[in-house]
Design an enzyme around this catalytic site. Structure first.
Site, PDB file in Angstrom:
ATOM      1  N   LYS A 124       0.830  -1.218   0.000  1.00  0.00           N
ATOM      2  CA  LYS A 124       0.000   0.000   0.000  1.00  0.00           C
ATOM      3  C   LYS A 124       0.857   1.258   0.000  1.00  0.00           C
ATOM      4  O   LYS A 124       0.649   2.166  -0.801  1.00  0.00           O
ATOM      5  CB  LYS A 124      -0.914   0.003   1.243  1.00  0.00           C
ATOM      6  N   ASN A 125       1.804   1.333   0.924  1.00  0.00           N
ATOM      7  CA  ASN A 125       2.524   2.598   1.069  1.00  0.00           C
ATOM      8  C   ASN A 125       3.522   2.854  -0.064  1.00  0.00           C
ATOM      9  O   ASN A 125       4.006   3.975  -0.208  1.00  0.00           O
ATOM     10  CB  ASN A 125       3.188   2.681   2.454  1.00  0.00           C
ATOM     11  N   ARG A 176      -4.206   9.858   3.621  1.00  0.00           N
ATOM     12  CA  ARG A 176      -3.047  10.682   3.918  1.00  0.00           C
ATOM     13  C   ARG A 176      -2.204  10.935   2.663  1.00  0.00           C
ATOM     14  O   ARG A 176      -1.714  12.021   2.414  1.00  0.00           O
ATOM     15  CB  ARG A 176      -2.215   9.902   4.944  1.00  0.00           C
ATOM     16  N   CYS A 236      -5.501   8.018   8.573  1.00  0.00           N
ATOM     17  CA  CYS A 236      -5.700   7.556   9.947  1.00  0.00           C
ATOM     18  C   CYS A 236      -5.444   8.692  10.930  1.00  0.00           C
ATOM     19  O   CYS A 236      -4.512   9.478  10.756  1.00  0.00           O
ATOM     20  CB  CYS A 236      -4.742   6.409  10.261  1.00  0.00           C
ATOM     21  N   ARG A 258       0.183  14.878  13.302  1.00  0.00           N
ATOM     22  CA  ARG A 258       0.710  14.616  11.956  1.00  0.00           C
ATOM     23  C   ARG A 258       0.996  15.907  11.161  1.00  0.00           C
ATOM     24  O   ARG A 258       0.362  16.166  10.128  1.00  0.00           O
ATOM     25  CB  ARG A 258      -0.217  13.671  11.168  1.00  0.00           C
ATOM     26  N   PRO A 259       1.954  16.729  11.615  1.00  0.00           N
ATOM     27  CA  PRO A 259       2.271  17.969  10.902  1.00  0.00           C
ATOM     28  C   PRO A 259       2.921  17.691   9.545  1.00  0.00           C
ATOM     29  O   PRO A 259       3.415  16.585   9.307  1.00  0.00           O
ATOM     30  CB  PRO A 259       3.267  18.671  11.826  1.00  0.00           C
ATOM     31  N   ASP A 302       5.273  20.055   8.322  1.00  0.00           N
ATOM     32  CA  ASP A 302       6.307  21.104   8.257  1.00  0.00           C
ATOM     33  C   ASP A 302       7.546  20.669   7.470  1.00  0.00           C
ATOM     34  O   ASP A 302       8.159  21.492   6.773  1.00  0.00           O
ATOM     35  CB  ASP A 302       6.706  21.535   9.681  1.00  0.00           C
ATOM     36  N   ASP A 346       3.475   0.618  12.326  1.00  0.00           N
ATOM     37  CA  ASP A 346       2.278   0.036  11.693  1.00  0.00           C
ATOM     38  C   ASP A 346       2.039  -1.424  12.100  1.00  0.00           C
ATOM     39  O   ASP A 346       1.038  -2.018  11.699  1.00  0.00           O
ATOM     40  CB  ASP A 346       2.391   0.115  10.158  1.00  0.00           C
ATOM     41  N   ARG A 363      -9.052  -0.146   3.474  1.00  0.00           N
ATOM     42  CA  ARG A 363      -8.085   0.790   2.884  1.00  0.00           C
ATOM     43  C   ARG A 363      -6.749   0.108   2.597  1.00  0.00           C
ATOM     44  O   ARG A 363      -6.000   0.554   1.725  1.00  0.00           O
ATOM     45  CB  ARG A 363      -7.821   1.968   3.838  1.00  0.00           C
TER      46      ARG A 363
END
Ligand code: EPU
Length: 427
Positions: free
Chosen positions: A22-23, A93, A117, A122-123, A125, A305, A397
């Site tokens: 997935k990622n 995301r 999620c 979860r910034p 920057d 994860d 997902r």
């Protein structure tokens, strides 16, 4: 509303084949925007995050040809819009990879802040810092991230935190920038390496992926290619842990064992027998499950994860295990569900103390996020009695054919559709 209904307590036995990662795919699909012609992507997992990403690509003008459920041909040369609104980004995301890809190709993007999620603040920057170092102007207005650059020029970027997302986004923005970009303190996850290999197959010059320094020499043009996605490390780990938690014996096929080393090591520490083959791993219960301590870390450390799934196994192991969550801010929400099933877990900030119990018992529970949902699946499969899991859209997902795969291993699990009115009455 759909739920999974599981009659647990059966050891899983047999073979399961792991899908594409997935990622990796959620980074590689947007990366096709950088190519001048058609990319053929193979071993795509059939999961809803892919459906959302394909919808976004079509919406901005890309041509997507479905060869079969695991192979797509994408022609992004027809992209005509650089705006990705909230209704398309809120589900996932990885929609923020559109920013890096559109910036890299068209020097502009307007993308709504990403969903995905709820794992804490979860910034982004570090993503913004990277875009700015490459010469882009970035501003956020009404939850839209606006980026624009006259030209992109290679730069040296030191990441203040190790971030998968920021590393991917900077790679996407930098492959066509003029000159050399160096990403220091880069993420090293297998999907970072897979993205680099894909970009290089399109003609990019990306070196060092998999180490903490990635060097990218910008090129003028990228061409189409054929590429096959790596197997999913976390899906594989989930089936490995499920084999252990149900006291079973499972051969997990189509994996890269090297990617699973941190998970295999912990399962062995718990007393399971783990045997590695060239592209498969067997996990076998041999009479004991004992405590062990887990600290999550960026790759090659133990993956965040896998923390919820592993904690389910530890809740059934003899002794007291300590889990430290060092990557995500908010990754213990599943504990409330697990304790409904009889687990003994105390959470204090980043640390969970798990006192092993003899058995879990089935209960109605919910999936709070994707991996929390995977943990509930494992708990339900291991528990005595019936478990009903709701909010299973989170699980869809990231896990392809989860009912079919667990059923083939001997699990009693079905997906059941409850008319909403009946669900409301029951609550
Ligand atoms: N962080 C910052 N600033 C940034 C970016 C990240 O402070 O600009 C912090 C985060 O708050 C977090 C840490 O850095 O504490 C790591 O975040 P990272 O950016 O690595 O996470 P991500 O890219 O948002 C990806 C995976 C997640 C996985 C994390 C960690 C994708 C699409 N998502 O998220 O996967 O948990 O890396 O490995 O690749 C999942 O698959 O279930 C999932 C949530």
């Amino acid at each position: 509303m759909e739920k999974f209904v599981i009659h647990g307590g059966r050891p899983l036995r047999g073979e399961v084949s792991i899908s594409g990662a997935k990622n990796a795919v959620v980074a590689i699909l947007p990366a096709t925007i950088l190519a001048d012609d058609v990319c053929r992507i193979e071993n795509i997992p059939n999961i809803s995050d892919v459906t959302y990403m394909v919808r976004i690509l079509k919406q901005i003008g890309a041509g997507v040809r479905v060869i079969n459920k695991h192979i797509l041909e994408i022609d992004a040369s027809t992209v005509h819009s650089f705006t990705v609104p909230d209704e398309l980004t809120k589900h996932m995301r990885a929609s923020y990879y559109l920013i890096g890809a559109l910036l890299g190709r068209y020097h502009q993007a307007r993308v709504s802040m990403p969903g995905g999620c709820d794992l804490g603040i979860r910034p982004i920057d570090q993503h913004i810092k990277g875009f700015e170092f490459l010469g882009a102007d970035v501003n956020i207005e009404n939850a839209m991230v606006n980026v624009r650059a006259e030209k992109l020029i290679g730069s040296s970027i030191y990441m203040d935190v190790v971030s998968v997302g920021a590393t991917v986004n900077i790679m996407l923005a930098a492959v066509k920038a003029r000159g050399l970009t160096v990403i220091e303190n880069a993420a090293k996850e297998p999907h970072i390496v897979d993205l680099a290999n894909f970009l290089n197959s399109m003609g990019a010059d990306v070196r060092g992926a998999g180490t903490d320094v990635i060097k990218i020499h910008g090129v003028e043009q990228l061409h189409g290619c054929t590429y096959s996605i790596i197997p999913d490390q976390i899906e594989a780990g989930t089936y490995m842990v499920a084999a252990g938690a149900t006291k079973g014996d499972v051969l997990v096929k189509n994996v890269i064992p090297k990617h699973l080393e941190s998970i295999s090591a912990k399962l062995e520490e718990c007393g399971l027998e783990v045997t590695e083959y060239d592209d498969s791993i067997r996990v076998r219960y041999v009479g004991k499950l004992s405590k062990c301590n887990i600290k999550t870390m960026p790759h090659p450390g133990f993956p965040t994860d896998m923390q919820p799934q592993m904690s389910v196994l530890l809740s059934l192991a003899s002794g007291t295990s300590i889990v430290s969550e060092n990557v995500s801010d908010n990754r213990y929400r599943y504990v409330a569900q697990l304790t409904r099933m009889g687990a003994n877990v105390q959470v204090d900030g980043k640390v969970a103390v798990i006192e092993g119990v003899r058995e879990l018992t089935g209960a109605p529970v919910k999936a709070d996020d994707l991996r929390a949902g995977a943990a509930m699946l494992i708990a339900g499969l291991a528990a005595e009695g019936t478990t009903e899991i709701e909010n299973i859209q989170h699980i869809d997902r990231g896990y392809e054919d989860v009912v079919e795969k667990f059923s083939a291993l001997g699990a009693d699990i079905v997906r059941r559709d409850y008319p909403d009115a009946v669900v409301e009455k029951a609550v």
